[in-house]
Scaffold this motif. Structure first.
Motif, short mmCIF file in Angstrom:
data_model
loop_
_atom_site.label_atom_id
_atom_site.label_comp_id
_atom_site.label_asym_id
_atom_site.label_seq_id
_atom_site.Cartn_x
_atom_site.Cartn_y
_atom_site.Cartn_z
N UNK A 138 87.08 75.84 55.65
CA UNK A 138 86.81 75.01 56.79
C UNK A 138 85.58 74.26 57.07
N UNK A 267 82.18 73.81 66.54
CA UNK A 267 83.01 74.84 66.75
C UNK A 267 83.98 75.01 65.61
N UNK A 268 84.67 76.07 65.75
CA UNK A 268 85.64 76.60 64.91
C UNK A 268 86.66 77.29 65.48
N UNK A 269 87.75 77.95 64.89
CA UNK A 269 88.44 78.94 65.30
C UNK A 269 87.64 80.26 65.87
N UNK A 270 88.23 80.64 67.03
CA UNK A 270 87.56 81.85 67.69
C UNK A 270 87.97 83.01 66.89
N UNK A 279 79.50 79.39 68.43
CA UNK A 279 79.92 79.73 69.75
C UNK A 279 79.06 80.43 70.45
N UNK A 289 77.71 70.52 71.61
CA UNK A 289 78.96 70.50 70.80
C UNK A 289 79.06 69.11 70.16
N UNK A 291 81.59 67.43 67.11
CA UNK A 291 83.12 67.24 66.24
C UNK A 291 82.94 66.35 65.64
N UNK B 267 87.23 77.08 72.22
CA UNK B 267 87.11 75.98 71.02
C UNK B 267 88.37 76.18 70.07
N UNK B 268 88.25 75.47 68.81
CA UNK B 268 89.24 75.40 67.97
C UNK B 268 88.58 74.57 66.60
N UNK B 269 89.43 74.47 65.66
CA UNK B 269 88.94 73.76 64.76
C UNK B 269 88.78 72.36 64.73
N UNK B 270 87.59 71.59 64.52
CA UNK B 270 87.31 70.33 64.94
C UNK B 270 88.35 69.37 64.38
N UNK B 271 89.23 69.75 63.14
CA UNK B 271 90.15 69.16 62.63
C UNK B 271 91.55 69.14 63.27
N UNK B 279 87.12 70.63 73.32
CA UNK B 279 86.06 70.29 72.90
C UNK B 279 85.00 69.21 73.82
#
Lengths: 416, 416
Positions: A138, A267-270, A279, A289, A291, B267-271, B279
């Motif tokens: 990712x 950001x990414x998955x927590x 984070x 932040x 994206x 947050x989560x994946x930017x994808x 975000x």
């Protein structure tokens, strides 16, 4: 090259070898007596105590000719503050940081550079992308895509040539036809890490591979930290893409902030350990932040002119209805029909208002008459998105360029 | 129940039916003449113009007995501001918002409640979790885990019983043995959405299912938005887990902020399109970034006492070395040995300092003597993590409770 220019070049090459960066004492001596004078004092052991602590261990290593030859053998040159291509404007941040007491953020004495592009041009508009060596798929994917989009907006992608995020950033920039710059924590002639030798060749062709360490210097932990200040200082902003709980990228981010640069994090998955560092930066409001490339450009950009467009969302025909009209609309049946009295009762909107609003909804093609009363009209297709400014737009100062154009360097001597 | 208490209850039930919330005019009339007096004026068509716009369409609907019976048939009761269990402290935020001109944020006139727990107890320490109906597996997973961890810290999980994030939050709380509260956008007797009827039964057993709409009211779009203010106001803070570019959750977040509540986002994946809304909240600094329960507690918590512990990271034996000593350490070979002079040259640290630092490194078991000089010692196992305060700790005010203990309600009449 005149004999005077050659003498300056030899002095700078010698001074890069005798002091491990960052070397504040030596920088101050050079400011006082010039590079040739400083080199003479160090070589003869007459440097003042502030400098001698930095130079004593290696002061007898007079081999600038050999260093220049080693560099030339790998296609590298020495770029000094006396050259027009020196990124004076970007590196001015180091002087300001030192003046505020951040002595470890003193700038480089000169730089070994492999690549045809002029350093000052590469620094004109540059963003660094840094992150974990042990990146996830990712992280590498989003770093590469961001780098690719940055170069397509004419922005140089700066990184550190490491495995993981660094490599993905350089590769993404190269896939977008560059330019990209790699700052090394070892000599310009050392292909480190070994698996990235070919990548570094491509980086040099696209932009530049740069080091402040003399040829032959091996990579070492403390050099990565020292090198990070060059990545941060060369760039308008730094984007951290994936960083573990303890990560060198957070060091680069802190340095960038101290240098007055914009710090950003993706950001990414927590659930991902590789996003913990990003984070943390975001939670502590130490980073913006981001994206996508538009948000990076907004963060580093000229205020008020580079705002990211809002993501396009399909607009619904009911979006512009006021709450009362929406209540009337929501009370309309999809099939059959309902009297204004029934609509008033179900919506709680007074009957005289309902009677006024139903024709309005009809004009907007949201309601239609029916033998039994009123009902929803078949919805038209969503209208195209309206242009929509970010909420930040209202608070912007008048447009001012983020950087004035580069100045010719004021130092005496060499003109390339 | 005394006849006076019964009269009050009937008046409130009637007033809930005649005005679609939020009903500021009616609220003001009740404040002036009391619920019984207000009910009489509305019923006889004598309400002042400010109120009559809200009540004209349904003023003739006098059926409080039937509504109380419908509620009772599904195990629900009417809780009014005259009851001790009314969450007066939490709902005080609505009065403050109205006083600042946010007229649509007027509080509920009373609430239909299914469940044994006292509302005021459930609101004592509560966090709402809201988000997309079309949530991803990732979103549902992290929402459920957060809810589960919140209830294990004695915190009520509040949500809206919708599919997606709402449902995952309620289920996560139930799996952790509650309590959880669902606010409905329809009548208390309407199982909506249909697939969550069984879930709502469990929520009622664990905490409460709550609605301000009279029995039989169907769910409608504008009611979701109006209902969202109750979710926000009942909770100390709201966590948005997954929200698309246009999302009702951002409406709840904005309402929570207006009500002075803490707004948080995961947050989560930017994808992921389902993280775009989160975000955006974070980029605009409209929400605290949270990744785990400790950070939620820190954000909503009593300042200075509920700080999230830093994530545990393995410490390395070289972590505490100053930069100069680290340079010496980095210059030591893993095999063979190196003289102090060689170490000085390689590290750039003066020889007399190298001679002083090598025995220090030896004491720390980081360096060892060898026939040819010095080398790295075999590294010991990492030491256990030191306790480490968040950087926020230094700026904290002395501990003060976030909320005073609940007050008995000041209204006349009914005591449960």
């Amino acid at each position: 090259m005149t004999p005077g220019e050659r003498e300056l070049l030899l002095a700078r090459a010698y001074l890069l070898r005798v002091a491990e960066p960052p070397a504040l004492g030596l920088t101050r001596l050079i400011a006082e007596v010039g590079p040739v004078g400083a080199a003479r004092l160090v070589r003869t052991g007459e440097a003042p105590p502030e400098t001698s602590g930095e130079t004593d261990a290696r002061g007898d290593l007079w081999r600038p000719e050999e260093d220049l030859a080693s560099a030339e053998s790998v296609g590298a040159r020495l770029v000094t503050p006396e050259h027009d291509e020196w990124p004076s404007w970007a590196f001015n941040a180091f002087d300001l940081a030192v003046a505020r007491g951040h002595h470890h953020l003193v700038g480089p004495l000169a730089l070994w550079v492999r690549g045809e592009a002029r350093l000052a041009d590469l620094a004109e508009r540059a963003v660094s992308i840094v992150g974990a060596r042990a990146a996830t798929d990712y992280g590498e994917c989003v770093a590469g895509e961001l780098a690719n989009n940055l170069v397509q907006h004419g922005i140089t992608v700066v990184s550190g040539a490491a495995y993981g995020i660094d490599g993905a950033a350089h590769r993404g920039a190269l896939a977008g036809d560059g330019p990209t710059v790699a700052f090394l924590a070892c000599g310009i002639d050392i292909g480190y890490p070994a698996g990235h030798r070919l990548l570094l060749d491509h980086v040099a062709k696209s932009g530049a591979v740069v080091s402040e360490y003399p040829p032959g210097t091996s990579a070492a932990r403390h050099r990565f930290l020292v090198r990070n200040r060059l990545i941060a200082g060369f760039s308008d902003g730094t984007v951290v893409v994936e960083a573990g709980a303890r990560s060198g990228s957070r060091n680069t981010a802190a340095t960038a902030r101290t240098l007055g640069r914009v710090v950003m994090a993706m950001p990414g998955p927590v659930t991902s350990a590789m996003s913990v560092g990003c984070h943390a930066l975001l939670r502590e409001q130490e980073a913006d932040l981001v994206t996508r490339v538009a948000e990076v450009i907004e963060s580093i950009g000229r205020f008020g002119t580079d705002l990211a467009a809002e993501p396009k969302v399909a607009r619904r025909p009911t979006d512009d209805l006021d709450p009362e009209t929406l209540r009337v609309f929501d009370a309309l049946p999809l099939r059959g029909g309902r009297s204004p009295e029934e609509v008033a009762r179900d919506s709680g909107v007074p009957l005289n208002r309902v009677r006024a609003l139903l024709p309005t909804l009809e004009l907007a093609r949201l309601a239609e008459r029916h033998p039994e009363g009123w009902r929803c009209a078949r919805p038209p297709r969503p209208a195209p998105n309206k242009p929509n400014k970010s909420p930040r737009a209202g608070t912007m100062a008048p447009a001012t360029p983020a950087r004035p154009p580069p100045l010719p360097s004021a130092g005496a001597g060499i003109r390339s």
